[in-house]
Structures are given as C-alpha cells and as structure tokens.
Design an enzyme around this catalytic site. Structure first.
Site, PDB file in Angstrom:
ATOM      1  N   LYS A  84       0.741  -1.539  -0.276  1.00  0.00           N
ATOM      2  CA  LYS A  84      -0.016   0.402  -0.247  1.00  0.00           C
ATOM      3  C   LYS A  84       1.123   1.812   0.099  1.00  0.00           C
ATOM      4  O   LYS A  84       0.868   2.004  -0.697  1.00  0.00           O
ATOM      5  CB  LYS A  84      -0.659  -0.021   1.225  1.00  0.00           C
ATOM      6  CG  LYS A  84      -2.242  -0.965   0.729  1.00  0.00           C
ATOM      7  CD  LYS A  84      -2.957  -1.237   2.525  1.00  0.00           C
ATOM      8  CE  LYS A  84      -3.483  -2.398   2.342  1.00  0.00           C
ATOM      9  NZ  LYS A  84      -4.260  -3.415   3.452  1.00  0.00           N
ATOM     10  N   GLN A  91      -5.327  -1.751   9.685  1.00  0.00           N
ATOM     11  CA  GLN A  91      -5.147  -3.451   8.231  1.00  0.00           C
ATOM     12  C   GLN A  91      -5.584  -4.250   9.668  1.00  0.00           C
ATOM     13  O   GLN A  91      -4.901  -4.810  10.491  1.00  0.00           O
ATOM     14  CB  GLN A  91      -3.901  -3.441   8.782  1.00  0.00           C
ATOM     15  CG  GLN A  91      -3.068  -4.888   7.924  1.00  0.00           C
ATOM     16  CD  GLN A  91      -4.027  -4.935   6.189  1.00  0.00           C
ATOM     17  OE1 GLN A  91      -3.972  -4.278   5.798  1.00  0.00           O
ATOM     18  NE2 GLN A  91      -4.255  -6.442   5.633  1.00  0.00           N
ATOM     19  N   ASP A  93     -11.462   2.143   3.555  1.00  0.00           N
ATOM     20  CA  ASP A  93     -11.836   0.900   3.164  1.00  0.00           C
ATOM     21  C   ASP A  93     -13.321   0.439   2.839  1.00  0.00           C
ATOM     22  O   ASP A  93     -13.753  -0.060   2.610  1.00  0.00           O
ATOM     23  CB  ASP A  93     -11.776  -0.069   4.262  1.00  0.00           C
ATOM     24  CG  ASP A  93      -9.922  -0.752   4.307  1.00  0.00           C
ATOM     25  OD1 ASP A  93     -10.010  -1.298   3.641  1.00  0.00           O
ATOM     26  OD2 ASP A  93      -9.813  -0.770   5.491  1.00  0.00           O
TER      27      ASP A  93
HETATM   28  N1  GUN Z   1      -6.875  -7.530   5.774  1.00  0.00           N
HETATM   29  C1  GUN Z   1      -7.575  -8.543   4.753  1.00  0.00           C
HETATM   30  N2  GUN Z   1      -7.881  -7.668   4.079  1.00  0.00           N
HETATM   31  C2  GUN Z   1      -7.627  -5.874   4.676  1.00  0.00           C
HETATM   32  C3  GUN Z   1      -8.397  -5.269   3.437  1.00  0.00           C
HETATM   33  O1  GUN Z   1      -9.215  -4.903   2.602  1.00  0.00           O
HETATM   34  N3  GUN Z   1      -8.704  -3.616   4.694  1.00  0.00           N
HETATM   35  C4  GUN Z   1      -8.084  -3.381   5.510  1.00  0.00           C
HETATM   36  N4  GUN Z   1      -8.636  -2.794   6.045  1.00  0.00           N
HETATM   37  N5  GUN Z   1      -7.927  -5.103   6.320  1.00  0.00           N
HETATM   38  C5  GUN Z   1      -7.607  -5.999   5.402  1.00  0.00           C
END
Ligand code: GUN
Length: 284
Positions: free
Chosen positions: A53, A97, A120
């Site tokens: 990211k 996350q 998200d």
């Molecule tokens: N963990 C696995 N996929 C995601 C996601 O799309 N967003 C977040 N915040 N955590 C994750």
C-alpha cells in the site's frame, strides 16, 4: 484453455495511470492525497499488504503515513490514534489493517474512523450508503471486481450472479454492488445445500470462500464468467485461488487468474478511494 483471461494486473496498471493523473491535478490545487495505514502487531501477511500500500502511494504521487503499534497496544490508545488522524487535514484516508489482536474490538475500531476518511468502505455509514445507492466509499475488493468486469466489457444488468461466500469484506458487499447494477443475485455459503445446483445456473460466479480449488468445472455453466477472489497456498506452498483453474478455464467464458486477477485491483481501488476523499475534501 477456452476461457478468456481477465488480466487484473493490466487493468490495474491502466487505472493507476488514470489515478496518477488526477493526483497531479489535485496537487495543482494544493492538495496531496494522504493515506494513513495503521498496523498492529507482527503478522507477516499484514506487513506485506501494508508495504504494498505504501509503495502504491509513492508510485501514484500520494503521501503515506505508516503507524506501527505493538501487538499488545491498549485498545484505547489505538482509538485515540484514529481520532487524531480523523482531525488531521493532511490525511484523507485511514486504514487499520485487519485482522487485529483478540483484545481489540474490531467493530469499535472501524466505527471510530470518520466515514469521510473510511477508504476501506467498512464503516456502517458507508455500507448503508452503498446499500441505498448513495455516494459512498465502496469496499476495495468488491469495487475492483466491478471495474474488472466493466473494463472487460461484460455487462451485469439482467445477469444471474452467484456469490459463494458471505464475508463482510467481499461476499456481502459484492452482491450488493451487482444488485445496484440490476443483476439477479444469489448468495451461497457454507450452509448452502447442493451448491452446484445454484452455481450451475450462474452467468457470473464469484468465488470468495478461502478454500483452495473449491470450485471445480462441475460447478460451472459452459461459457460463464468466473471471478476468483481466493488467495490461498496449496500443499506445495504455491499461491492459488478458490477455483480449480486448469479445469474451470476449459469450460468458462472468462476467468480471473490467481495471482494477477482480482488481487491487483484491491490496492488500486484503495488508491482511488483516497484520491476521491482528497478531492471531496475541497468541498467540505
Ligand atoms: N485485511 C485483509 N484485507 C483487508 C482490507 O481490505 N482492508 C483492511 N483494512 N484489512 C484487510
């Protein structure tokens, strides 16, 4: 192989070029989109996702802020950090996350993120806005799937879509996005009786169960579109999806591979949501 491959890597790259151009325009207006990512603990998979990211932000000219907290961080400290980021005008997107350690209430964390910075698309306000067809941050993987289909020229209206899996992150919201585009949607899950009866009727199958090679040729109608959301490791440690690619690709009309299918779209749509948040901050 008879199915046409839906190349997520290429489609993501095309979208990222478009996003990078919009970032430059925003910068000309004095705003650099900024994404804050909070990582709690030492989960190796999470670390990799978070690194990707940050890399994407750099490539697209956005700012990224990584906040690493110890596995044992008190919940209150995490919530206070989120509040601080909610009030920071240089931050347009906040992502915590997942998964989080057991002592932290995931719902409380998600609901502390300002809906205006919830890139998200997990906050109940954004989910509700999505369900009622209002302007919202759409969750990144479901959104990425819709963009893949659109870019491939696959129409959704009137199609029968069967979703296998009902997670909050993928299964449930992707069904809603299909419904918003006038598809007929069936949700299947671990308690569904005679799964094949449903999937064999589908024009589009979305596999999001997290079980390697779960969907076989027997589940699929000739010529169907097959979207594989799975990211699993097989017995040999090799990355594989939820779909038995070798046999399903002989029968399907279109199929996403793993890797280079849905995966690259998730971060791309996160970047898009951060850009959208920064652009909308001009009007707030
Ligand atoms: N963990 C696995 N996929 C995601 C996601 O799309 N967003 C977040 N915040 N955590 C994750």
């Amino acid at each position: 192989m008879t199915a046409q491959l839906i190349n997520g890597k290429d489609i993501a790259a095309k979208k990222r070029v478009e996003i990078a151009k919009e970032v430059q325009i925003l910068k000309g207006n004095g705003i650099t989109p900024g994404l804050a990512v909070i990582l709690v603990g030492n989960n190796d998979a999470s670390k990799t996702y978070v690194r990707n990211k940050e890399k994407a932000c750099q490539e697209l000219g956005m700012n990224s802020l990584l906040i690493e907290l110890a596995n044992g961080v008190p919940e209150q400290e995490l919530l206070a950090k989120i509040e601080e980021l909610n009030d920071d005008p240089a931050i347009h997107g906040i992502l915590v996350q997942l998964p989080l350690p057991d002592h932290i209430d995931e719902r409380k964390v998600i609901e502390t993120i300002s809906p205006l910075k919830d890139v998200d698309g997990f906050h109940p306000i954004n989910i509700g806005r999505m369900m009622t067809g209002q302007n919202a941050f759409l969750p990144c993987t479901p959104y990425g799937i819709m963009v893949l289909l659109d870019e491939t020229g696959i129409t959704v209206e009137g199609k029968h879509v069967v979703i296998v899996g009902r997670s909050n992150i993928v299964g449930k919201p992707v069904g809603q996005l299909f419904l918003n585009q006038n598809a007929t949607v069936t949700y299947c899950h671990s308690k569904t009786k005679d799964l094949k009866l449903h999937t064999r009727q589908a024009d589009i199958v979305v596999a999001a169960v997290g079980i390697p090679n779960f969907i076989t040729a027997d589940h699929i109608k000739e010529g169907a579109v097959v979207i594989d959301v799975g990211i699993n490791r097989n017995e040999a440690g090799k990355l594989c999806g939820d779909v038995k690619f070798d046999e399903v690709s002989e029968k399907a009309g279109f199929i996403t591979p793993v890797p280079k299918g849905v995966g690259p779209m998730t971060i791309t749509m996160l970047m898009y949501n951060t850009l959208k948040s920064a652009a909308e901050s001009l009007n707030q």
